[in-house]
Design an enzyme around this catalytic site. Structure first.
Site, short mmCIF file in Angstrom:
data_model
loop_
_atom_site.label_atom_id
_atom_site.label_comp_id
_atom_site.label_asym_id
_atom_site.label_seq_id
_atom_site.Cartn_x
_atom_site.Cartn_y
_atom_site.Cartn_z
NE ARG A 1 -0.44 8.89 2.97
CZ ARG A 1 -0.89 9.56 3.99
NH1 ARG A 1 -1.16 10.84 3.89
NH2 ARG A 1 -1.03 8.98 5.16
CD GLU B 1 11.96 -2.79 9.18
OE1 GLU B 1 10.76 -2.61 8.90
OE2 GLU B 1 12.40 -3.88 9.56
CB CYS C 1 -15.09 9.06 -13.72
SG CYS C 1 -14.83 10.17 -15.08
N GLY D 1 9.40 3.96 11.11
CA GLY D 1 9.79 5.16 11.84
C GLY D 1 8.59 5.97 12.32
CE1 TYR E 1 -4.19 3.66 3.57
CE2 TYR E 1 -3.03 5.55 2.68
CZ TYR E 1 -3.16 4.18 2.83
OH TYR E 1 -2.25 3.37 2.22
#
Ligand code: LLP
Length: 434
Positions: A326, A287, A356, A250, A330
Site C-alpha cells: 500500500r 459489501e 531493490c 464499506g 498509493y
C-alpha cells in the site's frame, strides 16, 4: 519504555502495551515473532467480530445482508470467521469464488462484482447457484445471457451503476466517477435495465453501486443513494421490480487519525433518507472489506540494519513492498510502532524494505527508538496487505496467525522458497545457437 511513542500510539481496544511489550488481545507479539519469524501477520478474531457487530447494530429491524468483500483479506480462516457470523461474500474472480466455497459459504449469499468476468467464471458461478451477478457493461450482459441460456438457466443480475459521485478518496481507489472503468453510466441505466429485462437468460433482482474505498464521510454515500433511488423509481415505473439495493463497499478506517463515521451512524443517516423517500423496508446489501479487517491485523517485522545517511536515516526491515504494497502503490500511511519500546535513543527514520526499488518504503520520517534485531509492528495491516502481496524479488509470502479465544493459531504457513519455482521449466539442455 519510550513514553512519547506509546502515548502517541492510538491503541485500539485490541492492541495495547503490556509489561511484555505490544500485545494483541492480550497476547504478547514479540514471542510470536521469535517463534514464527518475520515478516508475520497477526490478526484478532474478536476485532473482526467487533467490526461486524458495529455494522449489524445499525440495522436492527431492517432487512440487510452483509457481503464481506474478500479482496480485502481472503485468507481461509478470515473467510471462515465471516461465514460463521452469517455474512455473504462479495467476490471478483473465479479464484475468490472457490475460496468462498472452500470455507462452506452459502452460494446464494455470494455476489459477483468486477468488470471482466470470463465465460468460464460465469459458468462456474451459475453452476453453484450464486445470489447475484453485479453486471458492469452491456457487453457483459449479453455474454452472461448467452452463457446462462446455454446452460438452460437464468442468471440473477443487478446492474452496477456509476453514479458519478466524488467519494473524495485516493484516485486509484475512487470508482464512482465518470472517468472510471466501473459500472454503467447513470444516463444509460434505465435503457440497460429494459434490455436486461428482455433477455431470457437473465432475471433482474437488484441494483448496485460502489463509489470507492477508504471513504471517511457520510455525504458521498447519501449523494450516491439519492441518485440510485431516482433510478429505482424510474426503473420500477417502467415495470421492472428491484428486490434489493446494494450500496457497495464499506467505510474507511483510521490509519492516521482519520475519523470515519461509525458503521451504525452511517446506517442512521442512510435509513433516515431511505425512510423519508419511502424505501426503508427494501432489502439492502453492503459489501464492506477494509472496515471489517483492516484494524484487526498488524504486520511484525525485524529491524535488520540502521543506516545513517547525509539527509536521511534508514531503518531497514525484513518486510517489504511485496508484503505491504500500500505505501508503494498509493503512498498510503500505516502507523509503525516499536514492539518492545526502548527508553532512549529516538531518531527519525525512513522505514524501508530489502526490495531493490526506491519505492520500497513502509513509512517515511518516523520517530523510532530502535536497534537492529528489534521488532516493529506495522498497524492497520489486516486489509489489502496479505491479499495484495507478491513474490517480487523471489520473496516468499509471509506467515499469518490469528488470535481466537485467547489461543494463537497458525492460519497460513510461510511459503517455502522452493514453492516459488515449482511450476517453472528449464529449456531443454544443449540447444545450439546455430
Ligand atoms: N465492493 C466492490 C465492488 C469493490 O470494488 C470494493 C473495493 C469493495 C466492495 C470493498 O471496499 P472497502 O469496504 O474495502 O472499502 N487496494 C486498495 C483498495 C481497493 C478497493 C477496491 N474495491 C487499498 O489498499 O486501499
Amino acid at each position: 519504555m519510550n513514553s512519547t511513542s506509546i502515548s502517541a500510539l492510538p491503541l485500539n481496544s485490541h492492541l495495547s502495551y503490556t509489561a511484555d511489550g505490544l500485545a494483541l488481545d492480550g497476547v504478547a507479539l514479540a514471542p510470536l515473532a521469535q517463534q514464527h519469524q518475520t515478516p508475520l501477520f497477526v490478526y484478532s478474531k474478536s476485532a473482526m467480530q467487533d467490526a461486524l457487530t458495529a455494522y449489524q447494530a445499525g440495522f436492527e429491524g431492517r432487512q440487510v445482508s452483509i457481503c464481506y468483500a474478500m479482496k480485502a483479506n481472503s485468507s481461509l480462516a478470515v473467510l471462515q470467521v465471516f461465514a460463521q457470523a452469517g455474512c455473504g461474500f462479495d467476490i471478483v474472480s473465479g479464484g475468490e469464488l472457490e475460496r468462498a466455497l472452500a470455507v462452506g459459504a452459502a452460494p446464494n449469499r455470494i455476489i459477483f462484482s468486477g468488470v471482466g468476468k470470463t465465460r468460464a467464471e460465469m459458468r462456474r458461478a451459475l453452476q453453484v447457484g450464486i445470489g447475484c451477478f453485479n453486471v458492469e457493461s452491456v457487453a457483459e450482459l449479453n455474454v452472461l445471457n448467452e452463457v446462462a441460456l446455454a446452460m438452460g438457466t437464468q442468471a440473477p443480475i443487478s446492474l452496477r451503476v456509476n453514479p458519478n459521485v466524488d467519494a473524495k478518496t485516493h484516485p486509484y481507489i475512487s470508482t464512482g466517477l465518470k472517468g472510471n472503468k466501473f459500472g454503467i453510466a447513470h444516463e444509460e441505466v434505465l435503457q440497460t435495465y429494459q434490455r436486461a429485462a428482455q433477455l431470457p437468460g437473465l432475471r433482474v433482482v437488484g441494483i448496485d453501486c460502489h463509489i470507492g474505498s477508504q471513504i471517511t464521510e457520510v455525504e458521498p454515500y447519501l449523494d450516491a443513494m439519492d441518485r440510485i433511488l431516482d433510478l429505482v423509481l424510474a426503473i420500477e415505473t417502467a415495470g421492472i421490480a428491484l428486490a434489493h439495493i446494494d450500496f457497495g463497499g464499506g467505510l474507511g478506517i483510521d490509519y492516521q487519525g482519520d475519523t470515519p463515521p461509525r458503521a451504525n451512524e452511517l446506517w442512521q443517516s442512510l435509513f433516515a433518507r431511505l425512510d423519508a423517500r419511502g424505501f426503508g423496508q427494501r432489502h439492502f446489501m453492503i459489501e464492506p472489506g477494509r472496515s471489517l479487517v483492516g484494524n484487526a491485523g498488524v504486520c511484525l517485522t525485524e529491524v535488520l540494519y540502521l543506516k545513517d545517511g547525509e539527509h536521511k536515516n534508514f531503518c531497514i526491515v525484513d518486510a517489504a513492498m511485496n508484503d505491504l504494497p500500500r505505501p508503494a502503490m498509493y503512498e498510503a500511511y500505516h502507523r509503525i510502532v516499536e514492539v518492545q519500546p526502548r527508553a532512549r535513543g529516538a531518531a527519525m527514520y525512513d522505514v524501508v524494505g530489502p526490495v531493490c526499488e526506491s519505492g520500497d518504503w513502509l513509512g517515511r520520517d518516523r520517530s523510532l527508538t530502535v536497534q537492529s534485531g528489534d521488532y516493529l509492528a506495522v498497524l492497520s495491516a489486516g486489509a489489502y496487505c496479505m491479499s495484495m502481496s507478491s513474490n517480487y524479488n523471489t520473496r516468499s509470502r509471509a506467515a499469518e496467525l490469528m488470535i481466537a479465544e485467547g489461543q494463537t493459531h497458525l492460519i497460513r504457513q510461510r511459503e517455502p522458497l522452493s514453492d516459488l519455482w515449482q511450476r517453472e521449466h528449464l529449456l531443454p539442455s544443449a540447444t545450439s545457437a546455430a
